[in-house]
Design an enzyme around this catalytic site. Sequence first.
Site, short mmCIF file in Angstrom:
data_model
loop_
_atom_site.label_atom_id
_atom_site.label_comp_id
_atom_site.label_asym_id
_atom_site.label_seq_id
_atom_site.Cartn_x
_atom_site.Cartn_y
_atom_site.Cartn_z
CB ALA A 1 -0.66 -0.38 1.40
CE LYS B 1 -6.66 -14.51 -10.59
NZ LYS B 1 -6.60 -13.90 -8.90
CB ILE C 1 -3.19 -6.02 -5.39
CG1 ILE C 1 -2.11 -6.17 -4.53
CG2 ILE C 1 -2.36 -4.71 -6.26
CD1 ILE C 1 -0.87 -6.69 -4.75
N GLY D 1 -16.88 -0.01 -11.20
CA GLY D 1 -16.78 -1.20 -10.14
C GLY D 1 -15.25 -2.02 -10.54
#
Length: 536
Positions: free
Chosen positions: A36, A99, A367, A455
Site C-alpha cells: 500500500a 493469471k 491490491i 466497479g
Amino acid sequence: MQQNKTQQDAMQQQGLQKKGFQKTVQSIVIVGGGTAGWMTAAALSHFLSAQHYHITLIESDQIGTVGVGEATVPHIRYFNQTLGIDENEFIRQTNATYKLGIEFIDWGKLGDAYIHPFGIYGRTINDVSFHHYWLKAKLAGDSRPIGDYSLAVQAALQSKFSYPSANPESLASKYSYAFHIDASRYAQFLRTYAEQKGITRREGKIQQVNQCTDSGCITSVILDDGSTIGGDLFVDCSGFRGLLIEQTLQVGYDDWSQWLPCDRAIAVPSEKMSPPLPYTKATAKAAGWQWRIPLQNRNGNGQVYCSHYVTEEQVAENLLASLDGKPLANLNHIRFTTGCRKKTWYKNCVAVGLSSGFLEPLESTSIYLIQMAITKLVEYFPRTQNDITLTEEFNRDMRLEYERVRDFLVLHYTATTRDDTEFWRYMRNMKKPASLDEKIALFVEQGHVMQYKKGMFLEPSWVAVYLGQGIVPTGYHPAVERLSKTELDSHMANLRAEINNYCADIPPHSLAIEKHTNAMSNVWPPAALSLYEVFS
C-alpha cells in the site's frame, strides 16, 4: 450521528477559512510501507511535480507486513502501464506468473468446480449477452457448462497462455489477464521506482501524532529517534491498526462479520513441485477456504477461516497436510475483522490499504482496493487541507466500491447447497445484505445482472459465480427467440470450435513465462487500458 459530524466539520472548515487556516498542500507524508505504501508513493511521485510537492514515506524494518495475498486482478496492468513500468521487467522482479482467473472448488456443493475467468463468455448477439443464449440451450437440454464458451477458462484448464489479440473483432481479444506476484518484491520494485523520482524514505517507528488544536488536522509525527516530520496531507498505510485514521482521528469502523464471519488466516509458502498453473485455486473447507497461488519459484498457500467453528490448531494441521511441497517458512497467523472505516478520508488523512478496511482475499481484491484508493486520491487531490467537498466525494466512491465487493464475496458463501458443517449451514441460511438480495432476485427472474458502469466486478464475473454455484435463472431475455434452434446450435458449435482451435495454437503457460522473462522489453505492448476497460 454521522451526518451531524459531517455538518460540524463543514462549519468548522468555514470558520477556519475565515481565520485563514486553510493551508495549501505541499508536503505529503505516507505512514507505512509495504504494498500500500509504495504503490501510493510510486503513483504520487509519477503524477505530482517534484518541484511543487515533497513526499516522505515513513516505515520501520522492524514492523512486518501482512502479505497474505499474492494474486491480482487485471486492473494492476493499468496501474503499471500508467506508471510506465515495463511488463517483462515487472514479471522478472516479482517472480510473477500469469493469471486467467480463479478456480472455485467445493463451493456450490462438494465435488463441484468452476473457473471465474477474466473475460466474457461467447459473443453478444443482437445486443443481448451470450449467457441468455446459453440459458436457452440449457433449458432445452444442453448440459455443456458455460465455461465451454470462455476462451480464458479453456486456456486455463489446458495450462496455456498467450496475450489477447489486438484485433477487437477476434474472440481472442475478449479476455484479459492478471498476475500472481511476490507482493514483498513488488513493494521493493516500486520503492526503487519512487526513490528514483525523488521520494524520501525515513526509517523509524512513530511514537506520537500531533494535531492542530483548531482544525483537528494532523500536523506532524514524532519518530522513535526524536525527529519530527511535518506534513500537510497524511496517507495512512499502517495496516490493520490504522495509526492515523483510527487511533488518532477515531473515524470508526463498520463491522461486516455478520455477512463475512471468517476472522483469521494462516499463510505459508511452499516449494514448487510442478509447472505453475495460469490460475488461482480457492478450495472451500469445513469452516472457510484455502488458497493456492503459483509463482515462478514457489507456491503461496493459506487458509481463511472462522474461529467460531474451527480451532487454529486444526486449520494449521489441515493446511500443512495439503501442501504440494515442503513449507519454506513458519506459519504466519493473521487476525482480522471484515468491514471498512466509516470514512476513509477524514480531515487531512487518507487511509489506503488495510488501514481503510479489509475484505478477505477470496477474489484477490486487496491490491485492487489499494489501487482504487490511490486512483481516487489522484483524481480528487486537494489544493488545501480539509476540503470537505473532495473528501466526501472520495468517501462516497470508496464506500460504494467496498459494498459492491462485499456483496460479490458474500454471494460465494450464500450461493451454496452445502450443509455438511455448521459453518456452511450458517452461511447458506444467513440474512444477506438487502443489496445482494436485489441482485440475486433480478438474475433468477430472467438472467439479468444489475449493471453499473464502474466497479471491479462486472456482468461476466457475476454470471460466473451465479451459474458456477447453481443459481440458474428460470428464463432468459425474449430477444433470444430471434434465433431458431438450428441457428443457435450452429452458433454454439462454431464458438466451441473457435475456442478449441485457438487453445491448440497457443503455448504452455510455463513457456510463455520463460519467453517474456527473458525478453529485454515488452515485446507485445498491450493497448493502453482504462481502469474500467478490463474484463473482470
